[in-house]
Scaffold this motif. Structure first.
Motif, PDB file in Angstrom:
ATOM      1  N   LEU A 294       4.470  53.912  40.298  1.00 35.46           N
ATOM      2  CA  LEU A 294       3.568  55.028  40.544  1.00 35.46           C
ATOM      3  C   LEU A 294       4.182  56.038  41.510  1.00 35.46           C
ATOM      4  N   ASN A 295       4.874  55.547  42.531  1.00 31.49           N
ATOM      5  CA  ASN A 295       5.544  56.452  43.466  1.00 31.49           C
ATOM      6  C   ASN A 295       6.563  57.324  42.746  1.00 31.49           C
ATOM      7  N   ALA A 296       7.320  56.708  41.835  1.00 32.05           N
ATOM      8  CA  ALA A 296       8.318  57.462  41.075  1.00 32.05           C
ATOM      9  C   ALA A 296       7.661  58.528  40.208  1.00 32.05           C
ATOM     10  N   PHE A 297       6.531  58.190  39.589  1.00 29.28           N
ATOM     11  CA  PHE A 297       5.818  59.168  38.763  1.00 29.28           C
ATOM     12  C   PHE A 297       5.295  60.322  39.623  1.00 29.28           C
ATOM     13  N   VAL A 298       4.729  59.985  40.772  1.00 27.13           N
ATOM     14  CA  VAL A 298       4.174  61.023  41.652  1.00 27.13           C
ATOM     15  C   VAL A 298       5.264  61.982  42.118  1.00 27.13           C
ATOM     16  N   LEU A 299       6.390  61.438  42.582  1.00 21.99           N
ATOM     17  CA  LEU A 299       7.442  62.274  43.150  1.00 21.99           C
ATOM     18  C   LEU A 299       8.237  63.045  42.102  1.00 21.99           C
ATOM     19  N   ASN A 300       8.357  62.485  40.899  1.00 26.99           N
ATOM     20  CA  ASN A 300       9.224  63.091  39.897  1.00 26.99           C
ATOM     21  C   ASN A 300       8.496  63.882  38.819  1.00 26.99           C
ATOM     22  N   ILE A 301       7.187  63.674  38.674  1.00 31.79           N
ATOM     23  CA  ILE A 301       6.443  64.369  37.610  1.00 31.79           C
ATOM     24  C   ILE A 301       5.212  65.092  38.152  1.00 31.79           C
ATOM     25  N   ALA A 302       4.267  64.345  38.737  1.00 32.67           N
ATOM     26  CA  ALA A 302       2.997  64.948  39.134  1.00 32.67           C
ATOM     27  C   ALA A 302       3.171  65.995  40.240  1.00 32.67           C
ATOM     28  N   LEU A 303       3.901  65.661  41.301  1.00 29.11           N
ATOM     29  CA  LEU A 303       4.082  66.615  42.397  1.00 29.11           C
ATOM     30  C   LEU A 303       4.874  67.853  41.972  1.00 29.11           C
ATOM     31  N   PRO A 304       6.002  67.720  41.240  1.00 30.86           N
ATOM     32  CA  PRO A 304       6.677  68.939  40.767  1.00 30.86           C
ATOM     33  C   PRO A 304       5.785  69.824  39.906  1.00 30.86           C
ATOM     34  N   ALA A 305       4.952  69.225  39.041  1.00 30.00           N
ATOM     35  CA  ALA A 305       4.044  70.020  38.214  1.00 30.00           C
ATOM     36  C   ALA A 305       3.048  70.771  39.084  1.00 30.00           C
ATOM     37  N   LEU A 306       2.519  70.100  40.082  1.00 29.49           N
ATOM     38  CA  LEU A 306       1.560  70.737  40.984  1.00 29.49           C
ATOM     39  C   LEU A 306       2.205  71.881  41.759  1.00 29.49           C
ATOM     40  N   VAL A 307       3.394  71.645  42.298  1.00 31.79           N
ATOM     41  CA  VAL A 307       4.102  72.676  43.063  1.00 31.79           C
ATOM     42  C   VAL A 307       4.423  73.868  42.175  1.00 31.79           C
ATOM     43  N   LEU A 308       4.929  73.609  40.984  1.00 29.87           N
ATOM     44  CA  LEU A 308       5.317  74.678  40.071  1.00 29.87           C
ATOM     45  C   LEU A 308       4.132  75.576  39.746  1.00 29.87           C
ATOM     46  N   ARG A 309       3.000  74.982  39.453  1.00 30.43           N
ATOM     47  CA  ARG A 309       1.807  75.752  39.089  1.00 30.43           C
ATOM     48  C   ARG A 309       1.212  76.493  40.287  1.00 30.43           C
ATOM     49  N   ALA A 310       1.088  75.797  41.421  1.00 30.20           N
ATOM     50  CA  ALA A 310       0.421  76.388  42.569  1.00 30.20           C
ATOM     51  C   ALA A 310       1.227  77.524  43.188  1.00 30.20           C
ATOM     52  N   VAL A 311       2.529  77.323  43.364  1.00 33.67           N
ATOM     53  CA  VAL A 311       3.355  78.343  44.006  1.00 33.67           C
ATOM     54  C   VAL A 311       3.528  79.551  43.091  1.00 33.67           C
ATOM     55  N   HIS A 312       3.606  79.332  41.783  1.00 30.07           N
ATOM     56  CA  HIS A 312       3.740  80.443  40.849  1.00 30.07           C
ATOM     57  C   HIS A 312       2.536  81.371  40.913  1.00 30.07           C
ATOM     58  N   ARG A 313       1.362  80.817  41.237  1.00 29.27           N
ATOM     59  CA  ARG A 313       0.132  81.606  41.259  1.00 29.27           C
ATOM     60  C   ARG A 313      -0.196  82.159  42.643  1.00 29.27           C
ATOM     61  N   LEU A 314       0.630  81.848  43.644  1.00 27.04           N
ATOM     62  CA  LEU A 314       0.313  82.171  45.023  1.00 27.04           C
ATOM     63  C   LEU A 314       0.494  83.659  45.314  1.00 27.04           C
TER      64      LEU A 314
ATOM     65  N   ALA B 299       9.591  77.891  40.880  1.00 24.28           N
ATOM     66  CA  ALA B 299       8.343  78.654  40.968  1.00 24.28           C
ATOM     67  C   ALA B 299       8.571  80.000  41.622  1.00 24.28           C
ATOM     68  N   PHE B 300       9.387  80.042  42.676  1.00 25.31           N
ATOM     69  CA  PHE B 300       9.668  81.317  43.328  1.00 25.31           C
ATOM     70  C   PHE B 300      10.486  82.236  42.420  1.00 25.31           C
ATOM     71  N   LEU B 301      11.444  81.659  41.686  1.00 22.82           N
ATOM     72  CA  LEU B 301      12.268  82.474  40.794  1.00 22.82           C
ATOM     73  C   LEU B 301      11.439  83.058  39.651  1.00 22.82           C
ATOM     74  N   LEU B 302      10.467  82.301  39.159  1.00 23.15           N
ATOM     75  CA  LEU B 302       9.649  82.749  38.028  1.00 23.15           C
ATOM     76  C   LEU B 302       8.394  83.493  38.465  1.00 23.15           C
ATOM     77  N   HIS B 303       8.217  83.680  39.757  1.00 21.82           N
ATOM     78  CA  HIS B 303       6.973  84.267  40.265  1.00 21.82           C
ATOM     79  C   HIS B 303       6.654  85.639  39.663  1.00 21.82           C
TER      80      HIS B 303
END
Length: 300
Positions: free
Chosen positions: A32-52, A171-175
């Motif tokens: 679960l830790n591997a999934f969180v760090l490698n999939i769920a968290l990157p997806a969250l960061v990518l979406r949230a920062v792109h919309r910031l 996310a910053f590059l695609l902002h």
């Protein structure tokens, strides 16, 4: 608010029950830790920062998580060895004491206490503060604390390949550009998995029987996270001229939030006292439901 508290409590308790049931393998938390760090968290960061969107006057608020983490590094590295804590325990305290749960606990708690107008400041503190600290200096610190190869090049290579950091840079590059709605939906769905899975993993690693033997470390860690950190941020921000009252209060409250769940995951993933890291989160989150409103009361 009740649904949010219910999700946190259910995820933690289900993780604890799953371990006790014997129906889940011992490696469950690692997977679960591997999934969180490698999939769920990157997806969250990518979406949230792109919309910031960022207003210039909020930069001081965004700097507060950096100050909290820097203070954590100084505080625990100074006191930990004097109290006889091993290096792994000190590192776990730096991570869990220095990173606030400004998203999954912070955003709904601040909205419930201060209303939706406060969310703009809270999101900036979370995205440009906590997420950036997690993806850069916190990751570098954890890698250095756990690595056998401490050469600068090897450390930087490992940090540069950290998926949440790659997502942050992307996310910053695609902002400037919009992406298809379907991409946003997929990233949102993956990001939504972070809280229940991360807390389930923490609950799976939680050993309540270990609290008695870790009281000194827990008192030091949670004392800094829930009391000393917001006090220090409040005193520092009072020195800044022209800061609005709302920005001031939200910044202090975000500093007062419980330890970040992902900080415990990062510590466990690097073998930095996983038991203490889980206890910091497992005890810190319910305690923060009382301490954060108390901090707000003091500010008034």
């Amino acid at each position: 608010m009740s649904q949010f508290v219910g999700l946190l409590a259910a995820s933690l308790l289900l993780g604890a029950f799953a371990r006790r049931s014997g129906r889940f393998p011992e490696q469950t938390a690692l997977v679960l830790n591997a999934f969180v760090l490698n999939i769920a968290l990157p997806a969250l960061v990518l979406r949230a920062v792109h919309r910031l969107t960022l207003a210039p006057e909020l930069l001081a608020a965004a700097a507060t998580p950096w100050l909290v983490f820097g203070g954590s590094w100084l505080f625990f590295r100074a006191l930990g060895p004097r109290l006889g804590f091993p290096p792994g325990t000190v590192a776990a305290l730096v991570l869990t004491g220095g990173l606030s749960n400004t998203a999954f606990v912070g955003l709904p708690l601040i909205e419930g206490l201060m209303g939706r107008d406060a969310l703009q400041v809270a999101v900036v503190v979370d995205q440009l503060g906590s997420f950036l600290v997690l993806g850069t200096v916190a990751t570098l610190f954890a890698t250095h604390a756990a690595a056998r190869d401490t050469r600068t090049g090897a450390l930087l290579k490992k940090v540069a390949g950290f998926p949440p950091l790659l997502a942050l840079v992307t996310a910053f590059l695609l902002h400037p550009w919009d992406w298809p709605a379907a991409v946003d939906v997929v990233l949102g769905r993956l990001g939504d998995l972070l809280t229940p899975l991360a807390l389930f993993s923490v609950g799976f690693q939680l050993r309540p029987s270990g609290v008695k033997g870790r009281m000194r470390a827990l008192a030091l860690g949670l004392g800094y996270k829930l009391a000393l950190a917001p006090l220090a941020i409040a005193l520092l921000l009072l020195l800044l001229p022209g800061m609005g009252r709302l920005t001031f209060e939200v910044s202090v409250l975000q500093a007062a939030m419980a330890p970040m769940v992902t900080a415990a995951i990062l510590a466990a993933d690097n073998g930095l006292d996983p038991e203490l890291s889980a206890l910091m989160v497992g005890l810190g989150i319910p305690l923060s439901f009382a301490t954060v409103p108390f901090v707000l009361w003091l500010l008034h």
